[in-house]
Motif scaffolding. Structure first.
Motif, PDB file in Angstrom:
ATOM      1  N   SER A  70       0.829  -1.202   0.000  1.00 44.06           N
ATOM      2  CA  SER A  70       0.000   0.000   0.000  1.00 44.06           C
ATOM      3  C   SER A  70       0.867   1.256   0.000  1.00 44.06           C
ATOM      4  O   SER A  70       1.813   1.367   0.779  1.00 44.06           O
ATOM      5  N   HIS A  71       0.535   2.165  -0.901  1.00 40.76           N
ATOM      6  CA  HIS A  71       1.220   3.444  -1.062  1.00 40.76           C
ATOM      7  C   HIS A  71       2.684   3.276  -1.446  1.00 40.76           C
ATOM      8  O   HIS A  71       3.484   4.201  -1.276  1.00 40.76           O
ATOM      9  N   TYR A  72       3.040   2.103  -1.956  1.00 37.88           N
ATOM     10  CA  TYR A  72       4.414   1.905  -2.418  1.00 37.88           C
ATOM     11  C   TYR A  72       4.462   1.260  -3.798  1.00 37.88           C
ATOM     12  O   TYR A  72       4.991   1.830  -4.735  1.00 37.88           O
ATOM     13  N   GLY A  73       3.877   0.064  -3.926  1.00 39.85           N
ATOM     14  CA  GLY A  73       3.913  -0.632  -5.210  1.00 39.85           C
ATOM     15  C   GLY A  73       4.649  -1.950  -5.100  1.00 39.85           C
ATOM     16  O   GLY A  73       4.579  -2.634  -4.074  1.00 39.85           O
ATOM     17  N   GLN A  74       5.363  -2.286  -6.162  1.00 38.68           N
ATOM     18  CA  GLN A  74       6.068  -3.558  -6.222  1.00 38.68           C
ATOM     19  C   GLN A  74       7.525  -3.392  -5.805  1.00 38.68           C
ATOM     20  O   GLN A  74       8.122  -2.331  -5.982  1.00 38.68           O
ATOM     21  N   ILE A  75       8.085  -4.478  -5.264  1.00 40.96           N
ATOM     22  CA  ILE A  75       9.513  -4.501  -4.933  1.00 40.96           C
ATOM     23  C   ILE A  75      10.226  -5.263  -6.037  1.00 40.96           C
ATOM     24  O   ILE A  75      10.007  -6.461  -6.231  1.00 40.96           O
ATOM     25  N   ASN A  76      11.059  -4.549  -6.786  1.00 41.43           N
ATOM     26  CA  ASN A  76      11.783  -5.139  -7.917  1.00 41.43           C
ATOM     27  C   ASN A  76      13.283  -5.211  -7.668  1.00 41.43           C
ATOM     28  O   ASN A  76      14.021  -5.638  -8.550  1.00 41.43           O
ATOM     29  N   GLU A  77      13.726  -4.781  -6.499  1.00 37.52           N
ATOM     30  CA  GLU A  77      15.152  -4.789  -6.182  1.00 37.52           C
ATOM     31  C   GLU A  77      15.401  -5.669  -4.960  1.00 37.52           C
ATOM     32  O   GLU A  77      14.493  -6.341  -4.468  1.00 37.52           O
ATOM     33  N   ASP A  78      16.655  -5.668  -4.482  1.00 36.38           N
ATOM     34  CA  ASP A  78      16.975  -6.400  -3.251  1.00 36.38           C
ATOM     35  C   ASP A  78      16.177  -5.816  -2.086  1.00 36.38           C
ATOM     36  O   ASP A  78      15.815  -4.636  -2.095  1.00 36.38           O
ATOM     37  N   PHE A  79      15.923  -6.636  -1.073  1.00 35.96           N
ATOM     38  CA  PHE A  79      15.179  -6.139   0.080  1.00 35.96           C
ATOM     39  C   PHE A  79      15.651  -6.853   1.343  1.00 35.96           C
ATOM     40  O   PHE A  79      16.295  -7.907   1.287  1.00 35.96           O
ATOM     41  N   LEU A  80      15.328  -6.240   2.477  1.00 32.37           N
ATOM     42  CA  LEU A  80      15.547  -6.848   3.795  1.00 32.37           C
ATOM     43  C   LEU A  80      14.209  -6.986   4.483  1.00 32.37           C
ATOM     44  O   LEU A  80      13.412  -6.037   4.486  1.00 32.37           O
ATOM     45  N   MET A  81      13.947  -8.140   5.066  1.00 29.05           N
ATOM     46  CA  MET A  81      12.778  -8.311   5.922  1.00 29.05           C
ATOM     47  C   MET A  81      13.263  -8.226   7.371  1.00 29.05           C
ATOM     48  O   MET A  81      14.109  -9.006   7.801  1.00 29.05           O
ATOM     49  N   ILE A  82      12.716  -7.238   8.105  1.00 27.93           N
ATOM     50  CA  ILE A  82      13.182  -6.934   9.452  1.00 27.93           C
ATOM     51  C   ILE A  82      12.041  -7.129  10.433  1.00 27.93           C
ATOM     52  O   ILE A  82      10.879  -6.857  10.115  1.00 27.93           O
ATOM     53  N   LYS A  83      12.355  -7.604  11.628  1.00 31.99           N
ATOM     54  CA  LYS A  83      11.339  -7.763  12.669  1.00 31.99           C
ATOM     55  C   LYS A  83      10.858  -6.393  13.139  1.00 31.99           C
ATOM     56  O   LYS A  83      11.656  -5.492  13.400  1.00 31.99           O
ATOM     57  N   GLY A  84       9.547  -6.244  13.268  1.00 33.29           N
ATOM     58  CA  GLY A  84       8.985  -4.988  13.753  1.00 33.29           C
ATOM     59  C   GLY A  84       8.872  -3.953  12.653  1.00 33.29           C
ATOM     60  O   GLY A  84       9.119  -4.226  11.487  1.00 33.29           O
ATOM     61  N   ASN A  85       8.482  -2.742  13.045  1.00 29.80           N
ATOM     62  CA  ASN A  85       8.341  -1.678  12.059  1.00 29.80           C
ATOM     63  C   ASN A  85       9.553  -0.747  12.102  1.00 29.80           C
ATOM     64  O   ASN A  85      10.416  -0.867  12.978  1.00 29.80           O
ATOM     65  N   VAL A  86       9.606   0.167  11.141  1.00 26.74           N
ATOM     66  CA  VAL A  86      10.703   1.127  11.070  1.00 26.74           C
ATOM     67  C   VAL A  86      10.123   2.543  11.042  1.00 26.74           C
ATOM     68  O   VAL A  86       8.940   2.728  10.759  1.00 26.74           O
ATOM     69  N   VAL A  87      10.961   3.515  11.321  1.00 28.41           N
ATOM     70  CA  VAL A  87      10.488   4.897  11.441  1.00 28.41           C
ATOM     71  C   VAL A  87      10.140   5.470  10.071  1.00 28.41           C
ATOM     72  O   VAL A  87      10.657   5.028   9.048  1.00 28.41           O
ATOM     73  N   GLY A  88       9.237   6.445  10.078  1.00 31.08           N
ATOM     74  CA  GLY A  88       8.946   7.207   8.877  1.00 31.08           C
ATOM     75  C   GLY A  88       7.869   6.592   8.018  1.00 31.08           C
ATOM     76  O   GLY A  88       7.469   5.440   8.202  1.00 31.08           O
ATOM     77  N   PRO A  89       7.359   7.374   7.055  1.00 30.80           N
ATOM     78  CA  PRO A  89       6.345   6.868   6.120  1.00 30.80           C
ATOM     79  C   PRO A  89       6.978   6.014   5.031  1.00 30.80           C
ATOM     80  O   PRO A  89       8.199   5.826   4.999  1.00 30.80           O
ATOM     81  N   ARG A  90       6.165   5.514   4.116  1.00 31.52           N
ATOM     82  CA  ARG A  90       6.701   4.752   2.992  1.00 31.52           C
ATOM     83  C   ARG A  90       7.560   5.661   2.121  1.00 31.52           C
ATOM     84  O   ARG A  90       7.324   6.868   2.048  1.00 31.52           O
ATOM     85  N   LYS A  91       8.523   5.053   1.461  1.00 29.13           N
ATOM     86  CA  LYS A  91       9.410   5.713   0.500  1.00 29.13           C
ATOM     87  C   LYS A  91      10.425   6.652   1.145  1.00 29.13           C
ATOM     88  O   LYS A  91      11.240   7.236   0.447  1.00 29.13           O
ATOM     89  N   ARG A  92      10.382   6.831   2.463  1.00 33.32           N
ATOM     90  CA  ARG A  92      11.386   7.693   3.097  1.00 33.32           C
ATOM     91  C   ARG A  92      12.699   6.934   3.243  1.00 33.32           C
ATOM     92  O   ARG A  92      12.722   5.737   3.504  1.00 33.32           O
ATOM     93  N   LEU A  93      13.784   7.674   3.073  1.00 34.09           N
ATOM     94  CA  LEU A  93      15.108   7.077   3.108  1.00 34.09           C
ATOM     95  C   LEU A  93      15.470   6.624   4.525  1.00 34.09           C
ATOM     96  O   LEU A  93      15.180   7.316   5.497  1.00 34.09           O
ATOM     97  N   LEU A  94      16.096   5.447   4.622  1.00 34.87           N
ATOM     98  CA  LEU A  94      16.580   4.914   5.895  1.00 34.87           C
ATOM     99  C   LEU A  94      18.065   4.611   5.783  1.00 34.87           C
ATOM    100  O   LEU A  94      18.560   4.270   4.704  1.00 34.87           O
ATOM    101  N   THR A  95      18.762   4.720   6.898  1.00 32.41           N
ATOM    102  CA  THR A  95      20.160   4.301   6.974  1.00 32.41           C
ATOM    103  C   THR A  95      20.227   3.041   7.813  1.00 32.41           C
ATOM    104  O   THR A  95      19.754   3.038   8.959  1.00 32.41           O
ATOM    105  N   LEU A  96      20.785   1.980   7.259  1.00 29.89           N
ATOM    106  CA  LEU A  96      20.940   0.713   7.978  1.00 29.89           C
ATOM    107  C   LEU A  96      22.395   0.595   8.427  1.00 29.89           C
ATOM    108  O   LEU A  96      23.318   0.864   7.655  1.00 29.89           O
ATOM    109  N   ARG A  97      22.583   0.178   9.674  1.00 27.43           N
ATOM    110  CA  ARG A  97      23.917   0.154  10.266  1.00 27.43           C
ATOM    111  C   ARG A  97      24.152  -1.171  10.978  1.00 27.43           C
ATOM    112  O   ARG A  97      23.243  -1.730  11.577  1.00 27.43           O
ATOM    113  N   LYS A  98      25.368  -1.645  10.907  1.00 22.52           N
ATOM    114  CA  LYS A  98      25.748  -2.813  11.707  1.00 22.52           C
ATOM    115  C   LYS A  98      25.614  -2.464  13.184  1.00 22.52           C
ATOM    116  O   LYS A  98      25.870  -1.329  13.598  1.00 22.52           O
TER     117      LYS A  98
END
Length: 318
Positions: A239-267
């Motif tokens: 919803s409000h995004y579309g299809q995923i055609n690239e690599d992805f990560l499935m993460i437990k729980g939710n993440v900050v921000g609305p759809r399409k907003r940029l996130l920084t992932l860190r070790k």
């Protein structure tokens, strides 16, 4: 949460930092020979009116013999004087159907090994895409950095959850009745006040990676217990995004921000020893039913097998 990763980053340069009495200072910066337009857009306020001349001499430097010598000399100086090496990486908006065409740029530090090894490794990454599967793995704990969903200027009842005053209160009831004693004769920081709510920078730690998805995998939502051939995109798209055609990560729980907003992932910065952190995840089922309605079907084939073919499908078969 499913986080689409724009196939990782694209390495466009190397920055070396040296130690000074006042902290780190950038010592040398070497840009790649070819820099994409989406990266160059970041250097301009108005792309269509500019002359698009950014980094034209950078490419000439790599092609010229004297330029190559100066680049090699810069890398040698980095090895000799620097204490930190960071790669200039930028996102690839062209892989997404977003309105944005301007790439986001950030520095990613290289850790481990001798300084010469770091410089050689950073140089080998230039002009190459860095995939998310090379950085993160399943069952790993990562940190997610982003900006929360913005709600603008809000009052104390919404912002802090304070109790509403009685109905007959003079001049409004969505207020704080007493904002402090006579002395100290100022408002304490701990008193709820109206103001900006949301659009805050936040870091969430210890998010478990359930799955690392690869671009083009038709069975990215299949498991050992659910052998149905189905991709991670649910029926009708996210919803409000579309299809995923690239690599992805499935993460437990939710993440900050609305759809399409940029996130920084860190070790993760911690060494994890708890059982919940070291637990091996074995997913049994991933729901790909429609997120728009009540979602009865997992795949398009399942829906057609139950409801029959549509008129356009029958005409296509004829």
């Amino acid at each position: 949460a499913v986080v689409s990763t724009q196939s990782g980053h694209y390495a466009g340069g190397v920055v070396g930092y040296m130690e000074t009495p006042r902290g780190l200072r950038s010592f040398k910066t070497v840009f790649a020979q070819h820099i994409s337009d989406e990266c160059k857009r970041r250097f301009y306020k108005n792309w269509y009116r500019c002359k698009k001349k950014a980094h034209t001499r950078t490419g000439q430097k790599w092609a010229d013999e004297d330029g190559k010598k100066s680049i090699d000399a810069d890398f040698d100086k980095m090895t000799k004087y620097c204490v930190a090496i960071r790669v200039l990486c930028h996102t690839q908006p062209k892989l997404f159907k977003l309105q944005e065409k301007k790439a986001n740029i950030m520095e990613i530090q290289i850790n481990g090994g001798e300084m010469a090894d770091k410089v050689a490794f950073a140089r080998s990454l230039l002009e190459k895409p860095i995939s998310v599967k090379d950085l993160f793995a399943q069952n790993e704990l990562i940190d997610v950095i982003g900006v929360t969903r913005g709600h603008g200027y809000n009052g104390v009842t919404f912002r802090w959850g304070t109790k509403k005053l009685p109905r007959k209160t003079h001049k409004g009831l969505r207020k704080v009745a007493c904002i402090g004693a006579w002395h100290p004769s100022r408002v304490c920081f701990s008193v709820p006040r109206a103001g900006q709510y949301g659009y805050h920078h936040r870091t969430e730690v210890n998010k478990k990676v359930y799955r690392v998805g690869v671009k083009g995998d038709p069975n990215s939502a299949s498991t050992a217990f659910d052998l149905t051939d189905k991709p991670i995109t649910p029926m009708g798209g996210f919803s409000h995004y579309g299809q995923i055609n690239e690599d992805f990560l499935m993460i437990k729980g939710n993440v900050v921000g609305p759809r399409k907003r940029l996130l920084t992932l860190r070790k993760s910065l911690l060494v994890h020893t708890k059982r919940v952190a070291l637990e091996k995840i074995n997913l049994k089922y991933i729901d790909t039913a429609s997120k728009w309605g009540h979602g009865r079907f997992q795949t398009d084939a399942e829906k057609k097998a139950f409801q029959g073919l549509l008129k356009k499908d029958r005409e296509a078969m004829e």
